[in-house]
Design a protein around this motif. Sequence first.
Motif, short mmCIF file in Angstrom:
data_model
loop_
_atom_site.label_atom_id
_atom_site.label_comp_id
_atom_site.label_asym_id
_atom_site.label_seq_id
_atom_site.Cartn_x
_atom_site.Cartn_y
_atom_site.Cartn_z
N SER A 188 0.70 -1.11 -0.35
CA SER A 188 -0.20 0.13 -0.34
C SER A 188 0.60 1.53 -0.54
N TYR A 189 1.64 0.98 0.18
CA TYR A 189 2.98 2.69 0.36
C TYR A 189 3.74 2.73 -1.14
N THR A 190 3.62 3.95 -1.62
CA THR A 190 3.32 4.72 -2.58
C THR A 190 5.34 5.49 -2.00
N ASP A 242 6.92 13.61 0.70
CA ASP A 242 5.90 13.19 0.07
C ASP A 242 4.82 12.37 0.90
N ALA A 285 2.32 12.81 3.21
CA ALA A 285 1.44 12.44 3.15
C ALA A 285 0.54 12.89 2.39
N ARG A 286 1.12 13.62 1.31
CA ARG A 286 0.44 13.91 -0.51
C ARG A 286 0.16 12.36 -0.65
N LEU A 287 1.00 11.44 -0.96
CA LEU A 287 1.03 9.87 -1.58
C LEU A 287 0.10 9.02 -0.55
N ASN A 288 -0.35 10.13 0.23
CA ASN A 288 -1.98 9.15 1.13
C ASN A 288 -0.69 7.55 2.22
N ASN A 289 0.47 7.78 2.03
CA ASN A 289 0.69 6.27 2.42
C ASN A 289 0.36 6.20 4.10
N PRO A 290 1.41 4.35 4.73
CA PRO A 290 0.20 4.21 5.84
C PRO A 290 2.10 5.54 7.18
N SER A 291 2.04 5.26 8.10
CA SER A 291 2.85 5.61 9.03
C SER A 291 3.31 4.53 9.30
#
Length: 495
Positions: free
Chosen positions: A307-309, A349, A351-357
């Motif tokens: 799910s990570y971009t 990026d 936040a912009r890519l809506n990546n998991p933390s």
Amino acid sequence: MTKRKGTKKPVDPSKLTPQYIEEQRRIRNERKERERIDREARGLFDSPEPIEEFIKRPVLQVQPSNDDKLSIKIMSYNILAQCLIRRDLYPTNGKILKWSVRSKVLLEELLWYAPDILCLQECDKIQYLHFWQAELKNSGYDSKFYRYNTKNHGLVIAFKQDWFTCKHQSYIKYDQEFEYEPYEPKLPDQRIVTNNVGFMCFLEFKPSLVEQYPYLAERNGMIIGTTHAFWHPFGTYERTRQIYILLHKFKEFKRVLTSILGNKKPIYSFFTGDLNCEPFDAPYLSMTAKPVKYDGRAKNVLGCSLSYTFSKERTLDEDEHESSSSEEEEEEEEESGEGSQETEETDPDAARLNNPSDPEPEVFTPSEEQEKMIQQLEDAHNGLDIRAVSMYSAGYAIVHPENATEFRNEPSFSNWVEKWNGMLDYILLLVPWFKDKDYSNKLDSLQSLEEYNIKLTKLLKLPTANDMGPKPNGQPRLNQYPSDHLCIMAEIQLL
């Protein structure tokens, strides 16, 4: 008037501005720094540093050895590339970070444990060419080096030159396409170019060794491989793909060797390295726990990594982190204690890519596409008739049970930095896997190793968390360990 050779051309006084003078000083200092780094890589130091102590760990006896069989000590060691050291990553570690200090301790440590076969990861190219190659040769080793062509560091396989000859090598570039057999399930697609590599050496026994151990004439020799898998907190999917490619390329290399050698004599086969995964992660399980089934924690981490971009602007080559600090600047930082340690790669990026933390969520529900890729990855691994047996998994609980974890009896860590520790390094025996044999929840015993003409006799002890002392205790550190990884070593007998 004839100009004397070497005389500088006079500078127009009108150009001698403060800015010009400052720029010339900067250029001169950069040149001196480049010259210093080059001298140190060749083992020439302006002020020779004393050889500092390091913690000497015992080699633990797993079981008695046979007097008439050849014993071989195999070591794997991520020695921490000098080009990757930054003071903000190692703010409290002091002068051990200097190559003039660390190189001597690393060499002393290797000579103390005296492995017969040595696999290094994160070995700087310049240090290999101007330091390690000569020092290893002087210590009785021949060695081979391989790296991705844009990286400043790579891999080394060294071996006793009195025992072995290396005539054949095979190289693994994980980003390259390769051919499948018609019956083999295909891997799901790569998601990012990683620039990671591995390589293998075929070591033939020298006639003098066969004369000493005549039974070796019925063996073809040894395949020794090493690798450094992709590092990123969300890189589990890519690492799991890389493990498949590693095993596939090993199988291909062994098939080619059998054809070249023209016989079916057995070949002892080992792979070592920094796999950047722990024993409960999908890459490790895909090798050792076959048929692998991705579920629970392993599946959550795999799905989360899918799910990570990755940012398109992300620099893939770690060498961008190369330090350009002078020793004077380093000493100033040591005194001031400035800098903050980073143990994870951050993506501006995110936040912009809506990546998991969180790369290791307790719960993760994969999408339909992710579920499909996970299943495809599982099928590919289970379609490969090779598996791996970890030497520490097979024997460590016998000699150091308090540090053998619930995760397949592996030790608790081989990597120790200020904010993280875990088991990342392995010595693996590669063997055939017959698909009617279930190793998903079964550990290999010492007796089962002998089915593959291997006897595990000794293992180098690894410390516990209590052994690491009070904080700050992130490695490397003077009088403790010269890398952020700990070397591991297994003594095995060839039966």
